[in-house]
Design a protein around this motif. Structure first.
Motif, short mmCIF file in Angstrom:
data_model
loop_
_atom_site.label_atom_id
_atom_site.label_comp_id
_atom_site.label_asym_id
_atom_site.label_seq_id
_atom_site.Cartn_x
_atom_site.Cartn_y
_atom_site.Cartn_z
N LYS A 100 4.33 -1.05 3.76
CA LYS A 100 3.62 0.20 3.50
C LYS A 100 4.65 1.28 3.19
CE LYS A 100 0.05 -1.03 6.89
NZ LYS A 100 -0.73 -0.57 8.06
N THR A 126 -3.60 1.11 -3.71
CA THR A 126 -3.06 -0.25 -3.75
C THR A 126 -3.58 -0.97 -5.00
OG1 THR A 126 -2.80 -2.30 -2.47
CG2 THR A 126 -4.97 -1.28 -2.43
N THR A 170 0.83 -1.20 0.00
CA THR A 170 0.00 0.00 0.00
C THR A 170 0.87 1.25 0.00
OG1 THR A 170 -0.18 -0.07 2.43
CG2 THR A 170 -1.94 -1.11 1.16
N HIS A 200 -8.04 4.73 6.94
CA HIS A 200 -6.81 5.34 6.41
C HIS A 200 -5.77 4.32 5.96
CE1 HIS A 200 -7.75 9.49 7.59
NE2 HIS A 200 -8.30 8.97 8.66
N GLU A 201 -5.88 3.09 6.37
CA GLU A 201 -4.92 2.07 5.99
C GLU A 201 -5.47 0.71 6.39
OE1 GLU A 201 -1.37 1.86 8.72
OE2 GLU A 201 -2.16 3.80 9.41
N TYR A 256 4.10 -3.19 8.64
CA TYR A 256 4.34 -1.80 8.22
C TYR A 256 5.50 -1.70 7.23
CZ TYR A 256 1.10 1.26 10.64
OH TYR A 256 -0.03 1.95 11.00
N VAL A 262 -4.99 5.84 1.02
CA VAL A 262 -4.22 4.73 0.48
C VAL A 262 -4.52 4.46 -0.98
CG1 VAL A 262 -4.07 2.19 0.61
CG2 VAL A 262 -3.80 3.56 2.66
N HIS A 277 0.83 5.40 0.64
CA HIS A 277 0.05 6.33 1.44
C HIS A 277 0.35 7.77 1.02
CE1 HIS A 277 -1.10 3.28 4.61
NE2 HIS A 277 -0.24 2.64 3.84
#
Length: 409
Positions: free
Chosen positions: A267, A246, A205, A257-258, A264, A244, A207
């Motif tokens: 991300k 993806t 993902t 938000h995620e 992590y 996000v 951000h």
């Protein structure tokens, strides 16, 4: 909890799904959970089974096609009146190869008719987001999801959008209506997203943080000017928690938000581009409609957008005005904000001040009604299965739009 799947040959399989949780605030009584498992090809029936009782689950298959390779999932709109944000987002997304999928709980009637026209013209897909009406809403087994989960169950809508387009979209984003993305260094969303994945193998993902931009609303749709709207460089010189992008094949669930269901390390928080956040647009009379939470803007030349692209977007907008029913509908659109500052104030008191102590939500806001401002609401026939452990199943049928006197959340 177990699931029983049956195909057209009456073959059945019983499976125990993996439960994926998407929740940050533990003060809420309901949590968004996705059940993931493999069943049977050509499944015809799906049931929840608790060892004693079976309840059939109505289900739908994922979409077989997508309007564009890039889908922009927009969180549910309730008592929505800021049609200017929708028009702006729809045309920017069209220029860069994106398509809006927007959920609606309630929307001002003239705004809803405008959104329907944009759907007919291929700029957006509008979808139902229900507020479930139970016969016994105070029962522990009948808690209303939008009322008892984070921010009106946005995570549920984001996950629904993800699963709808999981097999057909190349890329998918999860934005609010006031989060607008302009690619930087690329001519389309597809090009920027493809480059990010190519340059960062193993990342699931990406951000985009937000930067708030100074924006003035227009009372009349004829006065829209994208060069005026985005051609300046007045921004707040700080970044907010973003949203996000993806590949839909990379994840199976989504929070606001995620997603929390992988490391992590997979991300990437971008520093090369940002979402433009139109959080508190100034009204047509120059009045700041949120005076108690003022933003401090300054000129940031490095944030300058491509003028030629803004001209292209303006031409598309003007073409639409001259070749559709938009102008006829637009004559009934609101010229000033009424509901937005009321809802924002409620969110400010209930969410921004008390995030860790109360379930952050817009439910319970006092919404003064006006006889001259009516809404379309999402409506359905609501069904409940028998009480079961650990899950009592509720669902709805016959989704439809209903116009009502006044606007309710």
């Amino acid at each position: 909890m177990k699931l029983v799947a049956t195909n057209g040959s009456n073959q059945s399989i019983t499976v125990q799904p993996t439960l994926i949780k998407e929740q940050l605030n533990e003060a809420c009584r309901l949590v968004n959970v996705v059940a993931t498992t493999n069943v049977l090809p050509e499944m015809k029936k799906l049931e929840i089974f608790n060892g004693n009782t079976k309840v059939e689950i109505p289900f739908k298959l994922p979409r077989q096609s997508a309007p564009t390779p890039v889908i922009i999932c927009i969180s549910p709109q309730f008592i929505a009146e800021q049609w200017q944000l929708f028009v702006t987002h729809a045309h920017v997304a069209r220029r860069f190869g994106g398509h809006l999928h927007i959920y609606i709980t309630s929307m001002l009637d003239s705004f809803f008719e405008l959104a329907q026209e944009y759907e007919r013209l291929g700029y957006a897909t509008i979808d139902f987001w229900m507020k479930l009406k139970f016969k016994n809403p105070s029962s522990e087994n009948s808690l209303e999801p939008n009322s008892e989960s984070e921010l009106r169950n946005q995570a549920g809508a984001q996950t629904d959008c993800l699963l709808q387009y999981k097999e057909v979209a190349e890329f998918i984003t999860f934005f609010d209506i006031d989060d607008i993305l302009f690619p930087r260094g690329y001519d389309s969303y597809y090009d920027e997203f493809s480059a990010l994945h190519l340059e960062n193998p193993g990342i699931l993902t990406f951000h985009y943080n937000k930067r708030e931009m100074l924006v003035h609303n227009k009372a009349n749709i004829r006065d829209f000017d994208f060069s005026e709207l985005f051609g300046h460089t007045w921004f707040v010189n700080e970044q907010d928690y973003g949203k996000v992008m993806t590949k839909p094949t990379s994840i199976n669930s989504m929070w606001i938000h995620e997603s929390f269901n992988f490391s992590y390390k997979r991300k990437l928080f971008l520093r090369s581009n940002w979402l433009i956040h139109i959080q508190k647009p100034v009204d047509t009379d120059g009045k700041d409609i949120i005076p108690y939470r003022m933003s401090h803007f300054e000129q940031m030349p490095e944030m300058k957008l491509n003028d030629s692209v803004l001209v292209e977007i303006q031409k598309d907008f003007e073409r639409l005005l001259n070749t559709s029913s938009i102008l006829k509908i637009a004559g009934n659109l609101p010229t000033k904000s009424y509901y937005f500052p009321i809802i924002y104030r409620c969110y400010y008191e209930k969410f921004y001040k008390k995030f860790q102590t109360e379930c952050p939500n817009g439910e319970g806001c006092l919404i003064p009604q006006r006889s001259d401002m009516n809404c379309f609401h999402s409506e359905a026939d609501y069904k409940s299965g028998p009480k079961m452990m650990p899950i009592t199943y509720h669902f709805h049928e016959n989704s439809r739009w209903v116009k009502t006197v006044g606007c309710h959340n």
